[in-house]
Design an enzyme around this catalytic site. Structure first.
Site, PDB file in Angstrom:
ATOM      1  N   PHE A 243      31.921  54.197  37.569  1.00 18.10           N
ATOM      2  CA  PHE A 243      31.057  55.174  36.895  1.00 18.10           C
ATOM      3  C   PHE A 243      30.777  56.396  37.760  1.00 18.10           C
ATOM      4  CE2 PHE A 243      27.853  53.046  39.429  1.00 18.10           C
ATOM      5  CZ  PHE A 243      26.837  53.965  39.598  1.00 18.10           C
ATOM      6  N   LYS A 244      30.974  56.269  39.067  1.00 17.58           N
ATOM      7  CA  LYS A 244      30.714  57.402  39.959  1.00 17.58           C
ATOM      8  C   LYS A 244      31.583  58.610  39.627  1.00 17.58           C
ATOM      9  CE  LYS A 244      28.048  54.581  42.333  1.00 17.58           C
ATOM     10  NZ  LYS A 244      28.124  54.234  43.726  1.00 17.58           N
ATOM     11  N   ASP A 245      32.721  58.379  38.967  1.00 17.13           N
ATOM     12  CA  ASP A 245      33.615  59.490  38.626  1.00 17.13           C
ATOM     13  C   ASP A 245      32.950  60.498  37.695  1.00 17.13           C
ATOM     14  OD1 ASP A 245      35.936  58.765  40.087  1.00 17.13           O
ATOM     15  OD2 ASP A 245      36.482  57.298  38.556  1.00 17.13           O
TER      16      ASP A 245
END
Length: 466
Positions: free
Chosen positions: A111-113
């Site tokens: 999800f960091k993307d």
């Protein structure tokens, strides 16, 4: 839009300066002076928008006039065009009113993307405009590092130094960081845990004299406001896909540093109907212990099958405490200073106010594996260990079965093959095609002692203008 510190003693800044500053000079975290608020009618009008169009509507008030609207739209289109699913954040149904939102369709499968692909473009834009160079210094418990490197590796005006705890991230997570080539990319494996890495980053931001005044540090951790800002969007996306804003939603969020779930809290304050936010943690359960019993106390950090949540000092929790204390920076500063000496609590009425929205659960490794196996057997759907914790916590804490419960799917299961194997499922998660040769690529990283002076010396020797 102006931004103020959670400790009340740093100057208010505009978006550009907050983007580059990271930690405030008083040790606090920046938050907007005021939040935009959207009516139900306005939110309803966003149905059917593409993800990047929705992202523009939600985020543009935070950027304001720092970036022209057309330039910001172009950044968002470029950011989300590299995701592997047309919906960007697709929903998968587990049960009649239970969902997983797949937030791992970006380049590094986490999800960091969503935030770091955008952050790289924002940094490039602002630094080119200012003709300025910065050193990115970040700590990772596994996923932030690879997403930051992928998002920022093409930036011409940055050197990247990412600290990870030596032998405490999964092999896939490590290789995603250490196999990316580039003269401006430096991976440091610290003989310690994530909290040690995070502490070094915070102390370095607080005193940057080791850089000799030749450059400044920029943050990629979720202390950077741009990270939180980008994560607000997918709460709106999930709600709109399931009948919002005309019905309320509940979310379960696997979290260690509190950034992802704080974004959900902000989405609610901005007008999105959310009835419940579940803090899903592993054995490193400081957030659960606070939310369930009003006791904030650090314990010994433990290594688990969900390493991205092996965190005991949750940086973004300070942002929630700031709101719970009526935005009284001095009260927050005093509370957190006391927390370094022993357990602390807040006034009962403040804690009860938080409990109106938040629930929490701590899920151990056995329950994590049981959940992975159960969902695979019943749904033929494979969860990574962090998402499994979210699903288990959602089921344990759910208040109202008529309200859609959405667990944020934070990572691809292929990043955690050891946890999948331990769960006993027969399915082996495969890396996607663009990572198929990951285990054949050459690694580059430096192992250093858990010592801030040594880490800072390494940085001063290796940034490009040193």
């Amino acid at each position: 839009m102006r931004y103020i510190s959670t400790r009340g003693e740093a100057p208010a800044l505009g978006f550009e300066d907050v983007l580059l500053t990271g930690l405030a000079t008083d040790g606090g975290l920046y938050v907007p002076e005021s939040l935009p608020h959207f009516s139900l009618e306005e939110i309803r009008s966003w149905r059917g928008l593409s993800y990047s169009e929705l992202a523009f509507n939600v985020m543009h008030p935070f950027v304001d006039d720092a970036i022209p609207a057309d330039d910001f739209r172009k950044m968002l289109d470029e950011t989300y065009s590299v995701f592997s699913h047309q919906a960007v954040a697709p929903l998968v149904q587990l049960d009649s009113n239970e969902w997983v939102m797949e937030l791992f369709r970006g380049p590094t499968l986490a999800f960091k993307d969503f935030a770091l692909q955008l952050l790289g473009r924002l940094l490039d834009y602002v630094l080119e405009k200012r003709k300025q160079h910065v050193v990115i210094m970040g700590a990772t418990s596994g996923d932030t590092g690879s997403a930051a490197i992928e998002g920022c590796r093409r930036c011409e005006h940055v050197d990247i130094f990412i600290l990870h705890p030596h032998e405490r991230v999964s092999e896939v997570q490590r290789r995603q960081m250490t196999t990316v080539t580039g003269d401006n990319i430096h991976n440091i494996a610290v003989r310690g845990n994530f909290d040690d890495c995070q502490r070094m980053v915070k102390e370095s931001f607080g005193n940057q004299s080791f850089l000799g005044g030749k450059t400044q540090l920029a943050a990629v951790n979720s202390i950077n406001w741009a990270r939180i800002m980008a994560q607000i969007v997918y709460y709106f996306q999930a709600s709109l896909a399931l009948g919002g804003p005309d019905r309320s939603m509940a979310f379960s969020v696997p979290t260690g540093n509190f950034g992802d779930i704080f974004a959900g809290y902000l989405a609610k304050k901005m007008g999105l109907p959310i009835s419940q936010l579940v803090i899903a943690t592993n054995r490193n359960d400081i957030l659960h212990r606070f939310m369930s019993g009003n006791k904030y106390e650090q314990h010994q950090l433990e290594h688990t099958l969900s390493p991205s949540m092996d965190i005991m000092v949750s940086s973004n929790f300070e942002r929630l405490l700031f709101d719970l204390h009526g935005r009284d920076g001095q009260a927050v500063k005093t509370l957190l200073e006391n927390a370094t000496k022993g357990p602390v609590s807040i006034e009962d009425y403040r804690w009860k106010h938080a409990r109106k929205l938040f629930d929490s659960d701590a899920v151990d490794d056995k329950a994590t594996c049981d959940t992975i196996r159960e969902i695979q057997e019943k749904n033929e759907y494979l969860l990574d260990p962090h998402t499994a914790i979210g699903v288990r916590a959602a089921r344990n804490c759910r208040r109202d079965s008529s309200v859609p419960m959405i667990t944020l799917g934070t990572a691809h299961p292929a990043k955690f093959p050891d946890a999948i194997a331990e769960s006993g499922v027969s399915v082996k998660p495969e890396l996607p095609a663009h990572m198929a040769d990951l285990f054949e690529r050459e690694e580059r990283y430096t192992v250093l002692d858990n010592n801030i002076a040594g880490v800072q010396e390494f940085i001063t020797k290796h940034w490009k203008n040193a």
